[in-house]
Design a protein around this motif. Structure first.
Motif, PDB file in Angstrom:
ATOM      1  N   GLN A 166      34.620  38.545  46.521  1.00 52.76           N
ATOM      2  CA  GLN A 166      33.945  39.589  47.090  1.00 52.76           C
ATOM      3  C   GLN A 166      33.379  40.428  45.806  1.00 52.76           C
ATOM      4  O   GLN A 166      33.884  40.383  44.726  1.00 52.76           O
ATOM      5  N   ALA A 167      32.674  41.370  45.996  1.00 53.27           N
ATOM      6  CA  ALA A 167      31.786  41.966  45.082  1.00 53.27           C
ATOM      7  C   ALA A 167      32.911  43.022  44.345  1.00 53.27           C
ATOM      8  O   ALA A 167      33.730  43.620  45.053  1.00 53.27           O
ATOM      9  N   THR A 168      32.764  42.990  42.954  1.00 56.80           N
ATOM     10  CA  THR A 168      34.065  44.003  42.326  1.00 56.80           C
ATOM     11  C   THR A 168      33.170  45.295  41.882  1.00 56.80           C
ATOM     12  O   THR A 168      33.730  45.867  41.036  1.00 56.80           O
ATOM     13  N   ASN A 169      32.300  45.613  42.359  1.00 58.85           N
ATOM     14  CA  ASN A 169      31.424  46.742  42.086  1.00 58.85           C
ATOM     15  C   ASN A 169      32.414  47.923  42.630  1.00 58.85           C
ATOM     16  O   ASN A 169      32.995  48.070  43.673  1.00 58.85           O
ATOM     17  N   SER A 170      32.513  49.074  41.865  1.00 58.47           N
ATOM     18  CA  SER A 170      33.291  50.108  42.088  1.00 58.47           C
ATOM     19  C   SER A 170      33.412  50.700  43.384  1.00 58.47           C
ATOM     20  O   SER A 170      33.861  51.063  44.255  1.00 58.47           O
TER      21      SER A 170
END
Lengths: 194, 515
Positions: free
Chosen positions: B333-337
């Motif tokens: 999964q994206a680890t963007n905040s």
């Protein structure tokens, strides 16, 4: 999930208190009486559940009408002043929400100008949820200024309390309705017996 | 390094345990902990065994598997096997007493630096003839790590980890195959466990043994960097690992942990470990003993080492000290905040929707936010309408009843609460309010509870009771018998708060009122 016993006790106590003060031995029309009873019930319910946002909002909404205030005072007693003060913590999120909303509207307008209304399944679903959330916000007292997750939490609490209120009022009706078949002279009492 | 190790072993065989401690690791060993682990092993418990095992390790021909019951011996074996193809020692010797090693870890944990110093001095003492031992500090670490492991076929574990390595000759251990998985999972559990609990030094030392086969490629000067390099290797290696552990460890490494937030990693890891292999009690004791420091700090530090970047590690290590929930990015999964925050929010909302699903009747099959919200809205509206209707009913009822009675009732109601006891014949009604017009029976009983103290109402209740005989609900009550049962019923009513037959009420045409 059910309301706690203490909640029901406080609710009943205040309900009866309010009924005694507000309704008993007063010459009121039927509708007035009904309104007073509902008010009593709502206030008692909100008072019994003092930890939730909706209770505070409910009391505040009710106290906005001047005719309710005497009854409110009689039921709430000392707590009246505290509960009818607007909760200061709401104002900040309110301002934020207004800003957010205006921002969203702005971005939505921009997007709308750019693209045709895409009939995307996901967007339809999202839109449906959004509209329903708005409806729910109107239903739950004090829900307008809440975000989704806390709105759901308040709804949960509110539903439990509403259920308890309905049950309790039902019991009261049945309790007080008992002498009707024998004692009632007017026909209307019979209508309300199942 | 190997030389030092061998020397250590030899010394151990001849000297007492405290002397063993005096042995240090050569200065070229960047990480003294693994050797410390080795060192700490012998002083615990039975002294002769480790030395014996070490002796055996020196002389493969003299290897006596049966004597190899000690942790340290075990780790010696591992050391041997991992180091030299020349050694033909069988590896899969059970090490049934990890406790000793754990106890040994404790003093080492408390004073890692001191032990490190010891190791430093000791390593230089190894005879030069033992040069065939791998010079990797990781090797030592792994040996130390293996010594922690209880029972089983570390040899098989080693084989699985370092198939292409020199360990392959040692795959012939009798127990190798069956125990491979167990051992691996055990090792993983303990390793992850150790990672979670031990301070960074130990973490690095523990991690390196796992990476040992790969360490030949990487030069691990610093434990952190070695851990970092080991992580992806570990993840690659862990195909057979216990899935939860693998996911826990691998996720952390594979996602890069760019996310600055973490969910209490120690808890995750520990839970995984518990699930994974059945933690050895020794390992747990070691962990418990080691956990003198703040758990979140340790975990953050361990997670920091596991993470790919030191900087990110610092951020994450700072994070748990704060007061909010940290979320770890899931694998793939994206680890963007932003996406992380959104995921948290979505999870919260779905959790609450589930609660509401339980609350709103008839919503168990409904899936999807919109439909669920629809149901909730309908339910809330129906409840509000019911309140109005009931208040109207009460308004109709009110003028005929003296409210002083209500005061009495309320007092009695509040006083008569006791332990809930089943009322005869009315419980089925309460349980199935929707099947038949049970509310009437319910309310009747409840009402009778309310009425208990008041004679007038009792008479009325009797009257109504007889008048309601036509209903399906059981009406067994003799008015005299009500006195005892009313309390119970009232309590049960309030205690269970069963939903009354709201559907019935909804159907009533009179319920509609304009407001």
């Amino acid at each position: 999930m059910h309301a706690s016993n203490s909640f029901t006790e406080i609710f009943l106590k205040h309900m009866l208190l309010g009924l005694q003060n507000g309704v008993a031995s007063k010459n009121m029309s039927f509708l007035q009486r009904k309104r007073a009873i509902k008010l009593t019930a709502d206030v008692a319910m909100a008072f019994a559940k003092d930890g939730a946002k909706w209770s505070h909002a409910l009391i505040m909404n009710l106290s906005k009408k001047t005719e309710n205030r005497t009854l409110l005072r009689s039921i709430l007693g000392r707590e009246y002043e505290r509960l009818t003060k607007p909760c200061l913590s709401w104002k900040m999120p309110r301002a934020k929400k207004i800003l957010q909303r205006s921002f969203k509207m702005h971005s939505r307008i921009k997007k709308g100008a750019r693209q045709l209304r895409g009939v995307n399944a996901a967007s339809v679903r999202a839109g449906a949820a959004v509209t329903r959330t708005k409806v729910l916000k109107r239903l739950v007292p004090g829900g307008e200024h809440l975000d989704d997750s806390s709105l759901l939490e308040e709804t949960l609490d509110y539903v439990i309390s509403l259920r308890a209120q309905v049950d309790l009022m039902h019991l009261l009706v049945k309790a007080l309705d008992v002498p009707n078949p024998n004692l009632c002279n007017k026909g209307e009492s019979g209508e309300f017996l199942f | 390094m190997d030389i030092n190790e061998k020397d250590k072993f030899g010394l151990e065989k001849t000297e007492d345990h405290p002397n063993y401690h005096s042995l240090g690791m050569p200065a070229d060993w960047p990480i003294g902990n693994p050797s410390m682990g080795l060192v700490s092993a012998p002083p615990m418990g039975s002294s002769p065994c480790p030395s014996v095992s070490m002796v055996e390790s020196f002389a493969p021909s003299l290897w006596i598997p049966s004597t190899h019951a000690q942790n340290s011996g075990f780790c010696d074996n591992n050391v041997q096997s991992s180091t030299a193809a020349s050694n033909s020692l069988p590896i899969g010797k059970p090490v049934p007493r990890p406790l000793r090693l754990d106890m040994g870890w404790n003093p080492s944990d408390s004073s890692p630096k001191g032990s490190g110093i010891f190791l430093q001095t000791g390593t230089g003492v190894l005879p030069p003839g033992l040069s065939h031992f791998p010079t990797d500090s990781a090797f030592i670490e792994r040996a130390a790590r293996f010594s922690c492991f209880n029972g089983g076929n570390l040899g098989s574990m080693m084989n699985t980890f370092s198939a292409p390595e020199s360990l392959s000759p040692y795959s012939n251990t009798p127990k190798g195959v069956p125990g491979a998985q167990i051992q691996k999972s055990e090792m993983n559990t303990t390793e992850v466990h150790m990672d979670a609990s031990l301070p960074i030094d130990h973490v690095s030392s523990s991690r390196s043994p796992m990476k040992e086969p790969r360490d030949k490629r990487t030069s691990h000067g610093a434990g952190v960097s070695s851990n970092e390099s080991g992580e992806p290797e570990f993840s690659g290696d862990g195909q057979e690992e216990a899935p939860n552990l693998a996911s826990a460890a691998v996720d952390s490494s594979s996602t890069g942990l760019a996310a600055k937030k973490r969910k209490r990693p120690c808890q995750d890891m520990e839970s995984d470990q518990v699930q994974g292999g059945g933690l050895q009690p020794s390992v747990e004791t070691a962990k418990n003993n080691v956990d003198t420091k703040q758990k979140p700090e340790q975990n953050s530090s361990t997670m920091a080492t596991i993470k790919s970047n030191g900087k990110q590690a610092k951020d994450s290590s700072d994070a748990p000290k704060e007061d909010y929930v940290h979320v770890r990015a899931r694998r793939g999964q994206a680890t963007n905040s932003h996406s992380l925050a959104e995921r948290v929010r979505r999870e919260k909302i779905s959790e609450r929707m589930k609660l509401l699903q339980d609350l709103v009747p008839g919503c168990s099959k409904v899936t999807g936010k919109a439909v669920m919200l629809d149901e909730i809205i309908n339910y809330v509206q129906s409840l509000q309408r019911q309140v109005e209707f009931l208040s109207m009913k009460l308004a109709a009822v009110n003028p005929r009843v003296d409210f002083n009675v209500e005061g009495l009732l309320s007092k009695d109601l509040l006083q008569s609460r006791g332990g809930p006891s089943p009322a005869i014949g009315f419980s089925p009604d309460m349980i199935h309010p929707q099947l038949h017009p049970s509310p009437h029976g319910l309310v009747q009983v409840g009402m009778s509870g309310i009425v208990n103290p008041s004679d007038a109402l009792r008479r009325a209740i009797n009257a109504q009771h007889t008048s309601m005989n036509g209903y399906k609900e059981p009406v067994p009550q003799i008015p005299n018998a009500w006195d005892e049962e009313l309390h119970n019923v009232m309590q049960m009513n309030f205690g269970t708060n069963p939903p009354l037959n709201t559907h019935e009420l909804n159907d009533k045409p009179r319920e509609r009122f304009t407001m």
